[in-house]
Design a protein around this motif. Sequence first.
Motif, PDB file in Angstrom:
ATOM      1  N   GLY A   1       0.645  -1.094   0.049  1.00  0.00           N
ATOM      2  CA  GLY A   1       0.022  -0.187  -0.162  1.00  0.00           C
ATOM      3  C   GLY A   1       0.796   1.308   0.171  1.00  0.00           C
ATOM      4  O   GLY A   1       1.871   1.405   0.353  1.00  0.00           O
ATOM      5  N   LYS A   2       0.185   2.206  -0.603  1.00  0.00           N
ATOM      6  CA  LYS A   2       0.960   3.641  -0.474  1.00  0.00           C
ATOM      7  C   LYS A   2       1.544   4.323   0.980  1.00  0.00           C
ATOM      8  O   LYS A   2       2.107   4.898   1.010  1.00  0.00           O
ATOM      9  N   LEU A   3       0.516   3.718   2.061  1.00  0.00           N
ATOM     10  CA  LEU A   3       0.856   4.229   3.479  1.00  0.00           C
ATOM     11  C   LEU A   3       1.692   3.118   4.063  1.00  0.00           C
ATOM     12  O   LEU A   3       1.979   3.399   5.250  1.00  0.00           O
ATOM     13  N   ALA A   4       2.365   2.064   3.330  1.00  0.00           N
ATOM     14  CA  ALA A   4       3.386   1.121   4.108  1.00  0.00           C
ATOM     15  C   ALA A   4       4.445   1.721   4.840  1.00  0.00           C
ATOM     16  O   ALA A   4       4.631   1.539   5.771  1.00  0.00           O
ATOM     17  N   PRO A   5       5.235   2.808   3.984  1.00  0.00           N
ATOM     18  CA  PRO A   5       6.243   3.407   4.803  1.00  0.00           C
ATOM     19  C   PRO A   5       5.648   4.281   5.967  1.00  0.00           C
ATOM     20  O   PRO A   5       6.371   4.140   6.908  1.00  0.00           O
ATOM     21  N   ASN A   6       4.685   4.839   5.908  1.00  0.00           N
ATOM     22  CA  ASN A   6       4.356   5.628   7.034  1.00  0.00           C
ATOM     23  C   ASN A   6       3.894   4.557   8.464  1.00  0.00           C
ATOM     24  O   ASN A   6       4.228   4.878   9.480  1.00  0.00           O
ATOM     25  N   ALA A   7       3.294   3.439   8.086  1.00  0.00           N
ATOM     26  CA  ALA A   7       2.928   2.446   8.973  1.00  0.00           C
ATOM     27  C   ALA A   7       4.336   1.971   9.699  1.00  0.00           C
ATOM     28  O   ALA A   7       4.358   1.814  10.888  1.00  0.00           O
ATOM     29  N   GLU A   8       5.348   1.586   8.902  1.00  0.00           N
ATOM     30  CA  GLU A   8       6.497   1.237   9.354  1.00  0.00           C
ATOM     31  C   GLU A   8       7.187   2.133  10.105  1.00  0.00           C
ATOM     32  O   GLU A   8       7.373   2.025  11.371  1.00  0.00           O
TER      33      GLU A   8
END
Length: 205
Positions: A118-125
Amino acid sequence: PAAPTPAPAAAPEVRQPAPSPASVTPGTPASRRGDATVPVPQLPSMNGTPQPAQGSPAATMPAVQPQPYPATTPAPAISSSPRTENAEYQAALQVVRSGRTEEGIQRFRQFLQQYPQGKLAPNAEYWIGEALYSQGKLQEALGQFQAVSSRYPAHHKSADAMLKAGMTMSRLGDQQGARQQYQQVLALFPKSEAAGKIRSSGIGR
């Protein structure tokens, strides 16, 4: 004495000649040849099924057409919705910001399992690292921040991850490693918010 009168001779029997094979028309039923005792055979149909005799119940019944099976409707493909991804990310972020960091970590990890690309995967990490940092789990937080900058080197969240990695190293006593992280932010993301914080605080010197 007078001689006896002879009896009249019998008329000779006239025999009808037997019909020659050439005089019989081929395909003529036996009943038309004068032989009423021979039944007319039934010829098979082209598909090998015997035709019912004329006048029989089977001959008058309409043919039953086979009914086709109803077409099955394929199940709709399940796809992730950007609106759903954003909503779940915001919900997990709200949990972390409210102070329930352990629950927030679990929710972000579930989010990454559901939206690994997902496009928000880096933010979640990144926010998993923030939650670990706020819990005082510095080694785990450092590994998480470094994972963000390693997996997503061109993502804008990588600048924030390198800044927090430097801050974590500083708290762990590794000042040289912390300065290297700050310098990488200034070199790779000079216009980022993280670079502005480093310059304003002077920690990059």
